[in-house]
Design an enzyme around this catalytic site. Sequence first.
Site, PDB file in Angstrom:
ATOM      1  N   ASP A  78      -3.084   0.457  -9.360  1.00  0.00           N
ATOM      2  CA  ASP A  78      -3.575  -0.913  -9.490  1.00  0.00           C
ATOM      3  C   ASP A  78      -3.476  -1.298 -10.969  1.00  0.00           C
ATOM      4  OD1 ASP A  78      -5.639   0.347 -10.753  1.00  0.00           O
ATOM      5  OD2 ASP A  78      -7.163  -0.175  -9.262  1.00  0.00           O
ATOM      6  N   SER A  79      -3.848  -2.517 -11.284  1.00  0.00           N
ATOM      7  CA  SER A  79      -3.610  -3.012 -12.639  1.00  0.00           C
ATOM      8  C   SER A  79      -4.797  -2.760 -13.551  1.00  0.00           C
ATOM      9  CB  SER A  79      -3.358  -4.516 -12.580  1.00  0.00           C
ATOM     10  OG  SER A  79      -4.571  -5.173 -12.220  1.00  0.00           O
ATOM     11  N   GLY A  80      -5.908  -2.350 -12.997  1.00  0.00           N
ATOM     12  CA  GLY A  80      -7.128  -2.207 -13.787  1.00  0.00           C
ATOM     13  C   GLY A  80      -7.997  -3.448 -13.746  1.00  0.00           C
ATOM     14  N   GLY A  81      -7.407  -4.544 -13.271  1.00  0.00           N
ATOM     15  CA  GLY A  81      -8.147  -5.809 -13.257  1.00  0.00           C
ATOM     16  C   GLY A  81      -9.476  -5.712 -12.515  1.00  0.00           C
TER      17      GLY A  81
ATOM     18  N   ASP B 230      -4.516  -8.983 -13.249  1.00  0.00           N
ATOM     19  CA  ASP B 230      -5.001 -10.253 -12.711  1.00  0.00           C
ATOM     20  C   ASP B 230      -6.493 -10.400 -12.955  1.00  0.00           C
ATOM     21  OD1 ASP B 230      -5.643  -8.126 -11.027  1.00  0.00           O
ATOM     22  OD2 ASP B 230      -5.816  -9.415  -9.269  1.00  0.00           O
TER      23      ASP B 230
ATOM     24  N   GLN C 229      -3.984 -14.929  -6.119  1.00  0.00           N
ATOM     25  CA  GLN C 229      -5.406 -15.238  -6.242  1.00  0.00           C
ATOM     26  C   GLN C 229      -5.654 -16.659  -5.726  1.00  0.00           C
ATOM     27  OE1 GLN C 229      -7.738 -13.190  -6.795  1.00  0.00           O
ATOM     28  NE2 GLN C 229      -6.763 -11.434  -7.815  1.00  0.00           N
TER      29      GLN C 229
ATOM     30  N   ASP D 221      -5.503  -0.461   0.987  1.00  0.00           N
ATOM     31  CA  ASP D 221      -6.202   0.658   0.342  1.00  0.00           C
ATOM     32  C   ASP D 221      -7.689   0.355   0.393  1.00  0.00           C
ATOM     33  OD1 ASP D 221      -6.165  -1.363  -2.026  1.00  0.00           O
ATOM     34  OD2 ASP D 221      -7.529   0.222  -2.660  1.00  0.00           O
TER      35      ASP D 221
ATOM     36  N   CYS E 252     -10.196  14.949  18.724  1.00  0.00           N
ATOM     37  CA  CYS E 252      -9.654  14.678  17.383  1.00  0.00           C
ATOM     38  C   CYS E 252      -8.903  15.912  16.901  1.00  0.00           C
ATOM     39  CB  CYS E 252     -10.773  14.309  16.409  1.00  0.00           C
ATOM     40  SG  CYS E 252     -10.196  14.141  14.697  1.00  0.00           S
TER      41      CYS E 252
ATOM     42  N   CYS F 236      -7.984  16.614  13.821  1.00  0.00           N
ATOM     43  CA  CYS F 236      -8.075  16.882  12.377  1.00  0.00           C
ATOM     44  C   CYS F 236      -8.521  18.317  12.119  1.00  0.00           C
ATOM     45  CB  CYS F 236      -8.992  15.881  11.676  1.00  0.00           C
ATOM     46  SG  CYS F 236     -10.743  16.294  11.683  1.00  0.00           S
TER      47      CYS F 236
ATOM     48  N   CYS G  87     -12.325  18.816  12.861  1.00  0.00           N
ATOM     49  CA  CYS G  87     -12.723  18.815  14.273  1.00  0.00           C
ATOM     50  C   CYS G  87     -12.179  20.010  15.039  1.00  0.00           C
ATOM     51  CB  CYS G  87     -12.312  17.509  14.945  1.00  0.00           C
ATOM     52  SG  CYS G  87     -13.372  16.128  14.460  1.00  0.00           S
TER      53      CYS G  87
ATOM     54  N   HIS H 176     -11.767  14.425   7.792  1.00  0.00           N
ATOM     55  CA  HIS H 176     -11.897  13.741   9.084  1.00  0.00           C
ATOM     56  C   HIS H 176     -11.685  12.230   8.945  1.00  0.00           C
ATOM     57  CE1 HIS H 176     -13.172  12.618  13.079  1.00  0.00           C
ATOM     58  NE2 HIS H 176     -13.849  11.648  12.496  1.00  0.00           N
TER      59      HIS H 176
END
Lengths: 372, 372
Positions: B91-94, B145, B187, B264, B302, B304, B307, B333
């Site tokens: 990400d940009s840090g914004g 941004d 934005q 994300d 599940c 995973c 599990c 999980h």
Amino acid sequence: MHFQLITQDRTSAARCGQIHTHCGIIDTPVFMPVGTQGTVKSLTPDELEDLGAQIILGNTYHLYLRPGAERVARFGGLHSFMHWHRCILTDSGGFQVFSLAKMRKLQEEGVVFQSHIDGSRHMISPEIATQVQMQLGSDIAMCFDECTSYPVTYEYARNSMQLTVRWAKRCKAVHDLEQQALFGIIQGSVFSDLREECLEQLEKIGFDGYALGSLAVGEPKEEMLAVLETITGQLPESRPRYLMGVGTPQDLVEGVRYGVDMFDCVMPTRNARNGMLFTSWGSIQIKNSRYTDDQSPIEEGCECYTCRRFSRGYLRHLFMARELLAYRLNTIHNLHYYLQLMQQMRTTIKQHQFEQWRRDFYNRLAPLQDAN
Amino acid sequence: MHFQLITQDRTSAARCGQIHTHCGIIDTPVFMPVGTQGTVKSLTPDELEDLGAQIILGNTYHLYLRPGAERVARFGGLHSFMHWHRCILTDSGGFQVFSLAKMRKLQEEGVVFQSHIDGSRHMISPEIATQVQMQLGSDIAMCFDECTSYPVTYEYARNSMQLTVRWAKRCKAVHDLEQQALFGIIQGSVFSDLREECLEQLEKIGFDGYALGSLAVGEPKEEMLAVLETITGQLPESRPRYLMGVGTPQDLVEGVRYGVDMFDCVMPTRNARNGMLFTSWGSIQIKNSRYTDDQSPIEEGCECYTCRRFSRGYLRHLFMARELLAYRLNTIHNLHYYLQLMQQMRTTIKQHQFEQWRRDFYNRLAPLQDAN
């Protein structure tokens, strides 16, 4: 449980053997990672297997308080509860009752204490400690004992040792889990005659193995080694010998030299979480700023998961940022170091090169230890 | 970077594609686990690979402050530093500058702020944010941004959006790392005309992909979906679309339905560390006493790692005892749940059964969600 002596070193008391248990074979001398609350902190059972751990330790005191032994039994025992299918040794809870619990009161019957978690009142007797370990279903159980601190008077040590012997009889009397071995614990502080008397009494009761308790509790190293030398010479050859709660890599080497077969200690795991990492030339503190830009692994040539992937600089970053992965990668490295050290000793004993290996071990260690 | 559209759903805007990067292929729609400080908390890169993660997110703000982008560059970039060889988006840090830093001051040039770690003073400008991401060597970089909170006035949102566009131009002007894609961020808060104007301006500059910022920042769900519906209809079909910081499983399903390709969110990982576990019928709090004696896995069926091995009762014990392994097994999980959810959507979109799958998803979820 059956102990098989495989090799006896020619120039020291060091020896190699195999403990055959219900769960599999343990090659000795062996180091047992400590899994206090049903987990070796931060690691999965798979990782412990990959590290080559053949047996781990569970703490009866902790598991008795949380989640409770009856509960663990309903889950099919500790192996099943924590999904670890190799061997488990449970301690008796004695050491933790004396070091962790609040308001403890020692009586002939047992120890009354308050939980360090919630202050609730409990009593652990030899019968309860044994029953709890049978519920946990460990492969090796330990007799409930009184751990003496250091220093204690001769009289205190004698009374305490005699209590431990009376308790050992009571443990043996109630123990009836065929697939679980029961070990006696030799007490007597730094007094050789008390240790000898204790061993004699315990042998009369008869146990599957014998442990040395209340060592590495603050006494000078020479005192510990003197007790070790005296007592290991008198231990029955046909039973495993376990030095409880020990120790540094040097302690393990000296213990093996005196014929000890089993060790446990929180040092590799706890120190890992504090950023102290073991190497063959000494230990390093990963938080040291000298590692900030260091692209080399913790130890060049180390075959552990951590060293094959990550740099000191990255590990330092994780540690400084208090990232969970730091504790885990450090723990893997330190346990690898401890377990490989035992592996090396087993190999060199079998090759009758233990004393030469031991000299090399100290030679590697010494100069850089000073520089660190 | 090249985006290939593979399947367009017939009854919704949902679509499947592939992002081809220097590091490999990313199947979309995709969820990106968040690896804030150069580690997805508690997991190794191997575990992320086993979970099927094709791309993770690194936070420029955190890595800029600690260990520093120049340092990461000396280690060969973020991939090499953290030993993760699949894709990384930074990400940009914004967002972090506006949510974490102290004493921030917004100027045309950039943002002056104090580190949340040690109070040290810093300035991040579009040029610096871009340079830092080039040093980190991520596969996808984001324009710097201004993130608006909710609610903001129309005027504030318009001025902020215009600043973000001016900053986007500056990011593009200094970006010169061929193997790294650069995404613009749309934005305009909940104002559709501002979002549209922003997109129009950003397309004139020209980016490899387009992201929606400042959504799921407190606005009613309907407002978020209205913005999504408006803007995704106008996004260029040939570029990946990224809905930043979103969201719940339901948000992912709705986002996909509106044609979003990338997501994300810290939710699966952060909630795991707080004991909240996702299942197809809703979430559970593992610390709930009802799980104390529960021998079943988190979710029956599940697949995973957690599990397949561990019971709710054991996971509750680890969590109550604050054992490090708890955070790790829970994280595995939850990430498995998120990544499998995306896998299911990719599959059903390709089979033109997305709407049916979506109805089933809500049918499974609803009744038990209430009961929980």
